[in-house]
Write a protein that holds these residues in place. Structure first.
Motif, mmCIF file in Angstrom:
data_model
loop_
_atom_site.group_PDB
_atom_site.id
_atom_site.type_symbol
_atom_site.label_atom_id
_atom_site.label_comp_id
_atom_site.label_asym_id
_atom_site.label_seq_id
_atom_site.Cartn_x
_atom_site.Cartn_y
_atom_site.Cartn_z
ATOM 1 N N ALA A 238 0.868 -1.179 0.000
ATOM 2 C CA ALA A 238 0.000 0.000 0.000
ATOM 3 C C ALA A 238 0.900 1.223 0.000
ATOM 4 O O ALA A 238 1.875 1.278 0.757
ATOM 5 C CB ALA A 238 -0.913 0.015 1.223
ATOM 6 N N ILE B 269 -3.418 0.338 -3.282
ATOM 7 C CA ILE B 269 -3.083 -1.039 -2.892
ATOM 8 C C ILE B 269 -2.850 -1.858 -4.150
ATOM 9 O O ILE B 269 -3.669 -1.828 -5.083
ATOM 10 C CB ILE B 269 -4.222 -1.654 -2.057
ATOM 11 N N SER C 202 1.298 0.287 -7.016
ATOM 12 C CA SER C 202 0.700 0.997 -5.884
ATOM 13 C C SER C 202 0.880 2.504 -6.020
ATOM 14 O O SER C 202 0.035 3.285 -5.588
ATOM 15 C CB SER C 202 1.311 0.502 -4.565
#
Length: 420
Positions: free
Chosen positions: A3, A137, A144
């Motif tokens: 993330a 994510i 990401s």
């Protein structure tokens, strides 16, 4: 799974946190010496203000649209950045603070709904620090980054974009706005070369032949293409790799002519560089100092020189580094030019305690490590420059011009907010 948590318009968000009256108004934060724009609110973007746009081009907007311009408050931004990172470290097994406004989180082994986790990250950072963030994510760091970009660009995502599904990855990469210059690690020169090859969008880079990319560019471009295709090539760095060179350079708020003022500036930069060196537990064996006039100075008035000074023994002591920097400065200084910039660069590092002393070199200062440790701890607790070398205490007319700087609300005892 990764993330990327990216603070939205970070510098502007910090200014608004302590000055609520700025919310809803067009706001920009300026670079060192109030030179150009380095952060913009959404309202400022809607006025057509560009990143790196010079300050003088914005003066009319102050009167016509109520534009607010703030000087960079680096101490405040750094403190809020650490507060965001502290919250994030509580929510993931591993965290890499990639920049002042971005953190990568490793989500391997995290159970449950990751999309819900992304929303919880946004909620906690906003509640506990007061800074809005976007969360991307994806199975690779490169994806990401693009997911985080999308989370800030499209309000319908509500600040979280989840790219675990390969079909969603492909749809995002195929969007017209996902040009190759938006891809993490692809700079301007690579973009120009890729465009000349007909690779203009992220999806084209993801599908291009890997061996050709490595042959024409380098292994990192090839790995970037693999990451766009969902293949993990870049791992999380739990701690930053020690720098091989540390530089502290600044442009002056006003032109400087006197050697004494230059010595004050160089002493201050040397102290700051030595603090960074001690922070990564290394010693340096070479100090370089430079001075220069303005970029647009013409003719004989233009002057730029540098000098490298070897250390008698490896050191991270501010006193040793400042002494070497001052010696280099005196060797290159000439009277007459209007100096606009100076800097100190530390090079040739060795590990602290992992070097062989020169039997014929002068002995290091006694208790140097203990003295510097005490100095750093006092400054950490009481604020930077609470304890410093006397050489840096004089008049600071050479310092940066920051006429619109807000208070240091969290890093200065005298400027703490007061609630009535």
């Amino acid at each position: 799974m990764f993330a990327l948590v990216d603070c939205k318009n970070f510098y502007v968000s910090v200014e608004r946190l302590f000055q609520p009256a700025l919310r809803g108004r067009p706001v920009v934060v300026l670079s060192s010496n109030d030179g150009c724009v380095v952060s913009r609110s959404d309202e400022a973007k809607s006025l057509g203000i560009k990143m790196s746009q010079p300050f003088f081009q914005l003066r009319d907007l102050v009167r016509s649209h109520g534009l607010v311009m703030c000087s960079s408050n680096f101490a405040l931004y750094a403190d809020l950045s650490q507060r965001v990172a502290t919250v994030l470290r509580e929510m993931a097994p591993r965290c890499e603070q990639y920049s002042v406004d971005e953190c990568f989180l490793a989500l391997d082994g995290v159970m449950g709904d990751l999309d819900a986790l992304g929303r919880e990250i946004r909620r906690r950072v906003l509640k506990e620090v007061g800074i809005p963030v976007g969360v991307g994510i994806a199975p690779t760091k490169t994806l990401s980054k693009l997911a985080s970009f999308a989370s800030k660009k499209w309000p319908k995502t509500e600040g979280v974009v989840d790219l675990r599904d390969p079909a969603r990855q492909r749809r995002l990469l195929s969007l017209p706005v996902m040009t190759v210059d938006e891809v993490w690690g692809i700079g301007r020169r690579h973009t120009e070369r890729l465009n000349a090859m007909g690779i203009t969008h992220a999806i084209q880079l993801a599908e291009f032949d890997r061996k050709t990319l490595r042959r024409l560019f380098n292994v990192n471009v090839e790995r970037t293409a693999r990451e766009l295709a969902g293949e993990r090539c870049f791992d999380l760095e739990d701690s930053p790799v020690p720098k091989q060179m540390i530089a502290c350079t600044r442009s002056f708020g006003e032109r400087v002519y006197e050697l004494a003022l230059l010595e004050q500036a160089v002493a201050t930069y040397g102290c700051r560089a030595s603090e960074k060196l001690r922070g990564q537990h290394q010693l340096c064996r070479m100090v370089q100092v430079f001075v220069s006039t303005g970029t647009f100075t013409e003719g004989d008035a233009r002057y730029s020189r540098s000098a490298s000074v070897p250390m008698p023994y490896p050191s991270a002591d501010s006193r040793d580094i400042v002494e070497a920097a001052q010696a280099g400065l005196r060797a290159i200084y000439v009277s007459g030019p209007a100096y606009a910039k100076a800097g100190v660069i530390l090079m040739d590092f060795v590990g602290d305690g992992h070097f062989t002393d020169d039997l014929f070199a002068p002995a290091p200062r006694p208790n140097s490590h203990r003295v510097m440790s005490v100095m750093d701890e006092i400054n950490r607790r009481q604020g930077r420059n609470t304890l410093r070398l006397a050489r840096t205490l004089s008049d600071t007319g050479w310092s940066m011009k920051r006429e619109r700087m807000s208070k240091r609300f969290t890093t200065s005892w005298s400027e703490l907010p007061i609630a009535y």
